[in-house]
Motif scaffolding. Structure first.
Motif, PDB file in Angstrom:
ATOM      1  N   ASN A 175      -6.653  11.620   4.887  1.00 47.75           N
ATOM      2  CA  ASN A 175      -6.982  10.788   6.045  1.00 47.75           C
ATOM      3  C   ASN A 175      -6.479   9.352   5.906  1.00 47.75           C
ATOM      4  O   ASN A 175      -6.946   8.456   6.622  1.00 47.75           O
ATOM      5  N   SER A 176      -5.553   9.126   4.978  1.00 44.63           N
ATOM      6  CA  SER A 176      -4.930   7.805   4.858  1.00 44.63           C
ATOM      7  C   SER A 176      -3.549   7.975   4.248  1.00 44.63           C
ATOM      8  O   SER A 176      -3.270   8.974   3.577  1.00 44.63           O
ATOM      9  N   TYR A 177      -2.690   6.994   4.471  1.00 45.88           N
ATOM     10  CA  TYR A 177      -1.321   7.063   3.960  1.00 45.88           C
ATOM     11  C   TYR A 177      -0.803   5.649   3.764  1.00 45.88           C
ATOM     12  O   TYR A 177      -0.851   4.828   4.681  1.00 45.88           O
ATOM     13  N   ASN A 178      -0.302   5.366   2.549  1.00 42.24           N
ATOM     14  CA  ASN A 178       0.224   4.042   2.226  1.00 42.24           C
ATOM     15  C   ASN A 178       1.733   4.034   2.443  1.00 42.24           C
ATOM     16  O   ASN A 178       2.472   4.724   1.741  1.00 42.24           O
TER      17      ASN A 178
ATOM     18  N   ASN B 202      -4.875   4.543   8.278  1.00 44.35           N
ATOM     19  CA  ASN B 202      -6.128   5.303   8.167  1.00 44.35           C
ATOM     20  C   ASN B 202      -6.386   6.019   9.489  1.00 44.35           C
ATOM     21  O   ASN B 202      -6.039   5.506  10.561  1.00 44.35           O
ATOM     22  N   TRP B 203      -6.998   7.208   9.436  1.00 47.00           N
ATOM     23  CA  TRP B 203      -7.321   7.908  10.667  1.00 47.00           C
ATOM     24  C   TRP B 203      -8.586   8.727  10.524  1.00 47.00           C
ATOM     25  O   TRP B 203      -8.959   9.165   9.439  1.00 47.00           O
ATOM     26  N   GLN B 204      -9.231   8.906  11.665  1.00 47.35           N
ATOM     27  CA  GLN B 204     -10.380   9.803  11.743  1.00 47.35           C
ATOM     28  C   GLN B 204      -9.869  11.229  11.865  1.00 47.35           C
ATOM     29  O   GLN B 204      -8.889  11.484  12.577  1.00 47.35           O
TER      30      GLN B 204
ATOM     31  N   SER C  30      -5.616   3.764  12.701  1.00 41.83           N
ATOM     32  CA  SER C  30      -5.718   2.314  12.503  1.00 41.83           C
ATOM     33  C   SER C  30      -4.878   1.915  11.299  1.00 41.83           C
ATOM     34  O   SER C  30      -4.403   2.758  10.536  1.00 41.83           O
TER      35      SER C  30
ATOM     36  N   LEU D  72      -1.252   0.218   5.100  1.00 38.53           N
ATOM     37  CA  LEU D  72      -2.105   1.373   4.854  1.00 38.53           C
ATOM     38  C   LEU D  72      -2.575   1.938   6.195  1.00 38.53           C
ATOM     39  O   LEU D  72      -3.263   1.263   6.961  1.00 38.53           O
TER      40      LEU D  72
END
Length: 585
Positions: free
Chosen positions: A417-420, A387-389, A375, A385
């Motif tokens: 579990n996230s990347y900007n 985000n992922w499970q 997402s 940003l």
């Protein structure tokens, strides 16, 4: 740059699909490979590109010589690059990464060179000589673990401490990861330890032997022909040349890794085919090609990289036949296996070879908890940003690959579990993809999301509070203090500077948020249709700082806005200090 890179990648992948897979059962046996087998382009995935030639690589770093002749180590995790050698008029020999840095082989003329060692942030001369003249294919530097060894001088180097131990000119030698090495000569095979001790493993006359060694078993050839195996105190022949010109070479005709042994042997037709021996002693014929095949690499799980007819194949124990991945050339660096993944470099591009399993028994790819595991949030005009499970896997997820418009953007650790994403253009659409990779190199299906960035916001303006200028005869300097108010949600203050015509400069900007507010500072250079954002650093004092080089024809633009929609105050000043240095030299 991106356009040229993508054209190169597309051409490379197209080539791999158009060349047919040709093999027959001419050497007998049940394994027959069908002709005209096409290559899946997802088997060869570009993961890095540099302006120059790649010299070596591992799972996170790329060692390369740039088009400016400077040698750099690139950290592919964060994109940072370090210049480790800057002497453009010297020719480079075989240079390799080490756990602590790199070994750089610099030729100084007349077929001779010297090894330099990069570690602890410094390049240090070792005094170890190398040779590049006739017959020197074995007289070069080799590395394994933290050790490097020069055959020409017999020097063993601890690349983490710089300590050197000389064993004398012991003949052709092979290095193991623990720093032990074997040398073979006309008196037999001798084992040397890093503490300087040695013992003779076997006493026998060997004619021009060249060994490979995994710390336990030795493979070698004699007079560049027959292949012998030394193990458990005995020397046996495993491959005999069928005629005088049927020659062999270490690493391409025989290789060893943690008990797995690969070697070539003439079949009934006289053509050399590849055989694989397991640590338990089971021998399997791997290739049935209608011609001689060569070994490119072998890993600790028995997986083989093979070259035949200018094509690269991969084979894992239990496979029915080798699988063709891509085209291959003597000028390509050999594939190598790092942290569960195979890679190969072609000039300035590093490719991930998507072949599995690399861990025996693991053929299952990581799984996502759903089709919408990826997402996006906090989309601005220049950032988003992701985000992922977390994905799941029976042996555990090893890493994540993040792609922007189908080009690799970053490689992330398993616990991220996230990347900007930064540096996007206003009012533009992007496709972001995410792939999970396990320790066996199995890749999950892609999770994808499309993002459209916001339009560029109308900025407010700063007011000049104070300024000073002066020149030292070489540089011109400007010091300015600005202030402004962010009086409403989403409001942005901005300022800019352009060098005079024919000049270029450096701009440094710092900002401290007013008490009780959280403001963000950004800086970018703009010109010729480009918007190039710079990194912002948060200092321990709470001040945010950024800097940029401004070429002629470009301008620097700095902006301040609230960190969230609730960060603004019509009564509190925000101050920005700007330092400018410029010249026309």
């Amino acid at each position: 740059m991106r356009r040229r890179f993508m054209l190169f990648v597309c051409a490379f992948l197209l080539l791999t699909m158009l060349v047919p897979f040709q093999a027959t059962a001419a050497d007998s046996g049940s394994a027959v490979v069908a002709e005209n087998t096409m290559v899946d382009p997802s088997s060869v995935i570009p993961v890095d590109n540099v302006e120059g030639t790649i010299l070596d690589f591992d799972d996170t770093r790329t060692l390369y010589k740039g088009i400016d002749d400077k040698v750099r180590i690139k950290n592919r995790t964060d994109g940072t690059e370090t210049i480790i050698y800057d002497a453009p008029y010297n020719y480079l020999g075989k240079s390799l990464l080490t756990p602590a840095g790199a070994v750089v082989n610099v030729y100084t003329g007349h077929d001779y060179g010297e090894l330099f060692l990069w570690y602890s942030g410094q390049l240090k001369a070792t005094g170890v000589e190398t040779f590049s003249g006739y017959g020197s294919e074995h007289s070069t530097v080799q590395t394994d673990g933290k050790f490097a060894f020069s055959d020409w001088t017999g020097d063993l180097i601890d690349t983490e401490t710089g300590e050197i131990r000389n064993f004398g000119r012991v003949g052709y030698a092979a290095l193991a990861a623990d720093g032990s090495l074997v040398a073979a000569n006309n008196e037999g095979i001798i084992l040397f330890q890093p503490d300087g001790t040695s013992r003779q493993l076997i006493k026998t006359s060997l004619e021009y032997p060249s060994p490979v060694f995994d710390g336990k078993t030795v493979l070698l050839n004699t007079n560049s022909r027959d292949i012998l195996k030394y193990a458990d105190g005995s020397l046996t022949m495993i491959s005999k040349s069928s005629y005088y010109d049927d020659t062999t070479s270490p690493h391409s005709d025989f290789e060893i890794d943690q008990g797995w042994i690969a070697y070539t042997k003439p079949a009934s037709s006289g053509r050399r085919q590849i055989f694989l021996e397991s640590p338990q002693g089971t021998v399997t014929q791997v290739t049935y090609f209608n011609g001689n095949s060569k070994i490119r690499a072998l890993n600790k799980h028995g997986t083989l990289a093979i070259t035949y007819n200018s094509e690269l194949y991969m084979y894992h124990p239990g496979d029915k036949e080798p699988k063709k991945l891509t085209s291959d050339s003597y000028y390509h660096l050999a594939p190598s296996y790092h942290n569960g993944t195979w890679y190969q470099a072609v000039e300035g591009t590093l490719f991930l070879l998507n072949y599995g399993p690399t861990v025996p028994g693991d053929t299952t790819a990581p799984q996502w908890p759903g089709t919408d595991a990826l997402s996006v949030a906090d989309v601005t005009y220049h950032s988003a940003l992701l985000n992922w499970q977390p994905a799941t896997d029976e042996t555990g997820v090893e890493k994540y690959l993040v792609y922007q418009d189908n080009t690799l953007l970053d490689t992330l650790n398993r616990d991220v579990n996230s990347y900007n994403v930064k540096g996007l253009s206003p009012n533009s659409s992007y496709l972001f993809s995410l792939v999970a990779v396990d320790a066996a190199g199995n890749l999950s299906v892609k999770q994808e999301v499309t993002v459209t960035t916001a339009a560029y916001p109308a900025p407010g303006s700063f007011q000049l509070s104070d300024s000073k200028t002066y020149s030292d005869g070489w540089y011109n300097y400007e010091y300015s203090l600005y202030y402004g108010y962010i009086s409403s949600s989403g409001q942005e203050l901005s300022g800019s500077w352009s060098p005079p015509e024919g000049f270029h400069g450096v701009v440094k900007v710092s900002m401290a948020s007013p008490e009780g507010e959280d403001y963000d500072l950004s800086l970018e250079t703009v010109g010729e249709g480009n918007q190039l954002p710079e990194d912002t650093t948060l200092l321990t004092s709470g001040t945010e700082y950024s800097a940029a080089e401004v070429p002629s024809g470009y301008r620097a633009e700095w902006r301040v806005k609230g960190h969230t929609g609730n960060d603004y105050s019509p009564d509190k000043k925000v101050f920005v200090y700007v330092y400018i240095r410029y010249d026309n030299h």
